[in-house]
Write a protein that holds these residues in place. Structure first.
Motif, PDB file in Angstrom:
ATOM      1  N   ILE A  35     -41.207  27.209  17.302  1.00 21.13           N
ATOM      2  CA  ILE A  35     -39.808  27.607  16.409  1.00 21.13           C
ATOM      3  C   ILE A  35     -38.675  26.861  16.978  1.00 21.13           C
ATOM      4  O   ILE A  35     -38.531  26.074  18.398  1.00 21.13           O
ATOM      5  N   GLY A  36     -38.235  26.733  15.905  1.00 21.76           N
ATOM      6  CA  GLY A  36     -36.955  25.186  15.263  1.00 21.76           C
ATOM      7  C   GLY A  36     -35.972  25.725  14.889  1.00 21.76           C
ATOM      8  O   GLY A  36     -35.975  27.647  14.176  1.00 21.76           O
ATOM      9  N   THR A  37     -34.487  25.331  14.797  1.00 27.12           N
ATOM     10  CA  THR A  37     -33.522  25.960  13.897  1.00 27.12           C
ATOM     11  C   THR A  37     -33.667  24.487  12.958  1.00 27.12           C
ATOM     12  O   THR A  37     -33.883  23.169  13.544  1.00 27.12           O
ATOM     13  N   ASP A  77     -44.444  24.053   5.822  1.00 24.15           N
ATOM     14  CA  ASP A  77     -44.797  23.864   7.047  1.00 24.15           C
ATOM     15  C   ASP A  77     -44.906  25.014   7.840  1.00 24.15           C
ATOM     16  O   ASP A  77     -45.005  25.141   8.961  1.00 24.15           O
ATOM     17  N   CYS A  78     -43.608  25.635   7.927  1.00 23.56           N
ATOM     18  CA  CYS A  78     -42.721  26.617   8.219  1.00 23.56           C
ATOM     19  C   CYS A  78     -42.393  27.483   7.394  1.00 23.56           C
ATOM     20  O   CYS A  78     -41.851  27.426   6.748  1.00 23.56           O
ATOM     21  N   GLU A 107     -27.465  28.280  10.049  1.00 23.38           N
ATOM     22  CA  GLU A 107     -28.504  27.914  10.518  1.00 23.38           C
ATOM     23  C   GLU A 107     -29.624  28.438  10.178  1.00 23.38           C
ATOM     24  O   GLU A 107     -29.893  29.597  10.074  1.00 23.38           O
ATOM     25  N   PHE A 108     -31.516  27.549  10.179  1.00 27.29           N
ATOM     26  CA  PHE A 108     -31.913  28.717   9.879  1.00 27.29           C
ATOM     27  C   PHE A 108     -32.626  28.379  10.937  1.00 27.29           C
ATOM     28  O   PHE A 108     -32.965  27.909  11.394  1.00 27.29           O
ATOM     29  N   TYR A 109     -33.999  29.784  11.236  1.00 24.58           N
ATOM     30  CA  TYR A 109     -34.747  30.378  12.104  1.00 24.58           C
ATOM     31  C   TYR A 109     -36.110  29.143  11.450  1.00 24.58           C
ATOM     32  O   TYR A 109     -36.169  29.064  10.438  1.00 24.58           O
ATOM     33  N   LEU A 110     -36.993  28.484  12.316  1.00 25.28           N
ATOM     34  CA  LEU A 110     -38.402  28.178  11.145  1.00 25.28           C
ATOM     35  C   LEU A 110     -39.621  28.352  12.057  1.00 25.28           C
ATOM     36  O   LEU A 110     -38.862  27.969  13.749  1.00 25.28           O
ATOM     37  N   VAL A 111     -40.080  28.902  11.937  1.00 26.36           N
ATOM     38  CA  VAL A 111     -41.380  29.297  12.687  1.00 26.36           C
ATOM     39  C   VAL A 111     -42.725  28.965  11.802  1.00 26.36           C
ATOM     40  O   VAL A 111     -43.118  28.974  11.293  1.00 26.36           O
ATOM     41  N   ILE A 135     -35.340  21.038  14.151  1.00 31.73           N
ATOM     42  CA  ILE A 135     -35.306  20.379  15.631  1.00 31.73           C
ATOM     43  C   ILE A 135     -36.309  21.585  16.201  1.00 31.73           C
ATOM     44  O   ILE A 135     -35.676  22.825  15.872  1.00 31.73           O
ATOM     45  N   THR A 136     -36.544  21.471  17.232  1.00 30.52           N
ATOM     46  CA  THR A 136     -37.691  21.784  18.263  1.00 30.52           C
ATOM     47  C   THR A 136     -36.485  23.012  19.375  1.00 30.52           C
ATOM     48  O   THR A 136     -35.837  22.454  19.721  1.00 30.52           O
ATOM     49  N   LYS A 137     -37.231  23.876  19.229  1.00 29.65           N
ATOM     50  CA  LYS A 137     -36.355  24.689  20.117  1.00 29.65           C
ATOM     51  C   LYS A 137     -37.299  25.087  21.639  1.00 29.65           C
ATOM     52  O   LYS A 137     -37.388  25.213  22.113  1.00 29.65           O
TER      53      LYS A 137
END
Ligand code: ADP
Ligand code: MG
Length: 323
Positions: free
Chosen positions: A137-139, A28-29, A38-42, A81-83
């Motif tokens: 972008i989330g983490t 999904d990302c 932590e990871f970044y999710l994009v 979580i969304t950023k």
């Protein structure tokens, strides 16, 4: 196109391998290292007029909400979580500036509710269709990340909310009439105003072990199939256990009901697998959202759907853009 959308994505994936310690095409990302913990999710999703929405049915404000919601949903599907957000928009010459500001009112509403920041984007014109492309972008904490590849034999399959409402709402909006019943209004609202299940998934990852997840954008049969293909496993699902709203059941019966629940897209509920027996009542108390256990994961390939004492094979017949 002479191949399916998913065959196309698989080909692109083979062409462009991801560098070490990142995860590129396929979930999904995308997942990118961020810090020790932590990871970044994009994620990025495009919405095209007359493909994803019709301006005769959806208001600009609802379109603003929904365009962001579908991106936030992909971050929820990874346990994040969304950023931040970036919005690119191609505006047809015929569009009035008030309409675009109304779109941004919808964006403002959802970014305020989910505490996300719009950091940029791009604006261009288009010949005659409105096109929107959003990147979110989330983490997420490394030990909480949820992948489509993580399901294990014996996991229970759970889904948030109810299924089929959005596709029934879409059908209703396609044949406009003078007035709608309360149930019909409810279903159309589920289509035009989906809820990204961020609070729900954050509660779950903090209280239970979750092994895999996906958001239902194409339909239960197809999205469960993505988890099963990713995890090289199969599943058994019980028709009676699949959550159906009373509104949906009052508007659709028989085959159309079945079609909406099993293959209807755009509910943006989260489908996940977990070895834990989750306290469904407590989950509802904490989040206000229902959670249902609809089956389990096993080694036998494919999806077996148990209905009225018989088991039938459930084929992935959800949405495919190239069909
Ligand atoms: P979702 O429905 O969750 O938004 P998609 O089915 O759109 O997911 O995409 C599945 C995966 O394929 C994602 O990792 C996405 O980034 C990737 N993907 C889709 N289309 C393309 C493309 N044209 N080029 C590169 N990657 C793509
Ligand atoms: Mg998704």
């Amino acid at each position: 196109m002479n191949i399916s959308e998913f065959q196309f994505i698989d080909k692109i994936k083979d062409y462009f391998p991801s560098p070490e310690s990142t995860l590129g095409i396929g979930d999904d990302c995308a997942v990118i290292p961020y810090s020790d913990e932590e990871f970044y999710l994009v994620t990025t999703d495009a919405l095209i007029e007359d493909v994803h929405f019709s301006l005769s049915a959806i208001s600009y404000k609802a379109l603003g909400w929904k365009s962001v919601a579908v991106n936030l949903s992909d971050i929820a599907a990874m346990g994040g979580i969304t950023k931040y957000l970036f919005i690119s928009i191609a505006i047809p010459k015929k569009t009035n500036s008030d309409e675009i500001f109304s779109f941004y009112e919808g964006v403002k509403e959802i970014v305020s509710e989910y505490q996300v920041f719009l950091l940029g984007g791009d604006t261009t014109s288009s010949k005659d269709r409105l096109c929107i492309s959003i990147t979110a972008i989330g983490t997420c904490f490394k030990d909480k990340i949820l992948l489509r590849t993580g399901a294990k034999p014996g996991d229970y399959i759970y889904v948030t909310g109810t299924l089929g409402d959005s596709s029934a709402g879409l059908l209703l909006s396609q044949s406009p009439k003078q007035s709608y019943s309360q149930s019909e209004e409810y279903l159309m609202n589920r289509h035009f105003h989906p809820t990204p299940r961020l609070k729900e998934i954050n509660y779950l990852v903090n209280h239970y072990q979750l092994n895999s997840a996906i958001d239902i954008s194409d339909g239960l049969s197809s999205d469960l199939n993505h988890i099963l293909q990713g995890s090289q496993l199969g599943a058994k699902v019980n028709w009676t256990a699949i959550p159906k709203s009373k509104e949906l059941q009052s508007v659709l019966k028989g085959k159309p009901l079945e079609e909406a629940v099993l293959n209807g897209g755009e509910d943006y509920e989260i489908l996940f697998s977990s070895p834990d027996i989750i306290d469904l009542d407590l989950f509802f108390k904490e989040t206000g959202t229902i959670l249902s256990q609809i089956g389990f994961i096993h080694n036998e390939k494919g999806i077996g759907l148990t209905k009225e004492g018989f088991v039938e094979k459930l084929e992935p017949l959800g949405y495919d853009h190239f069909k």
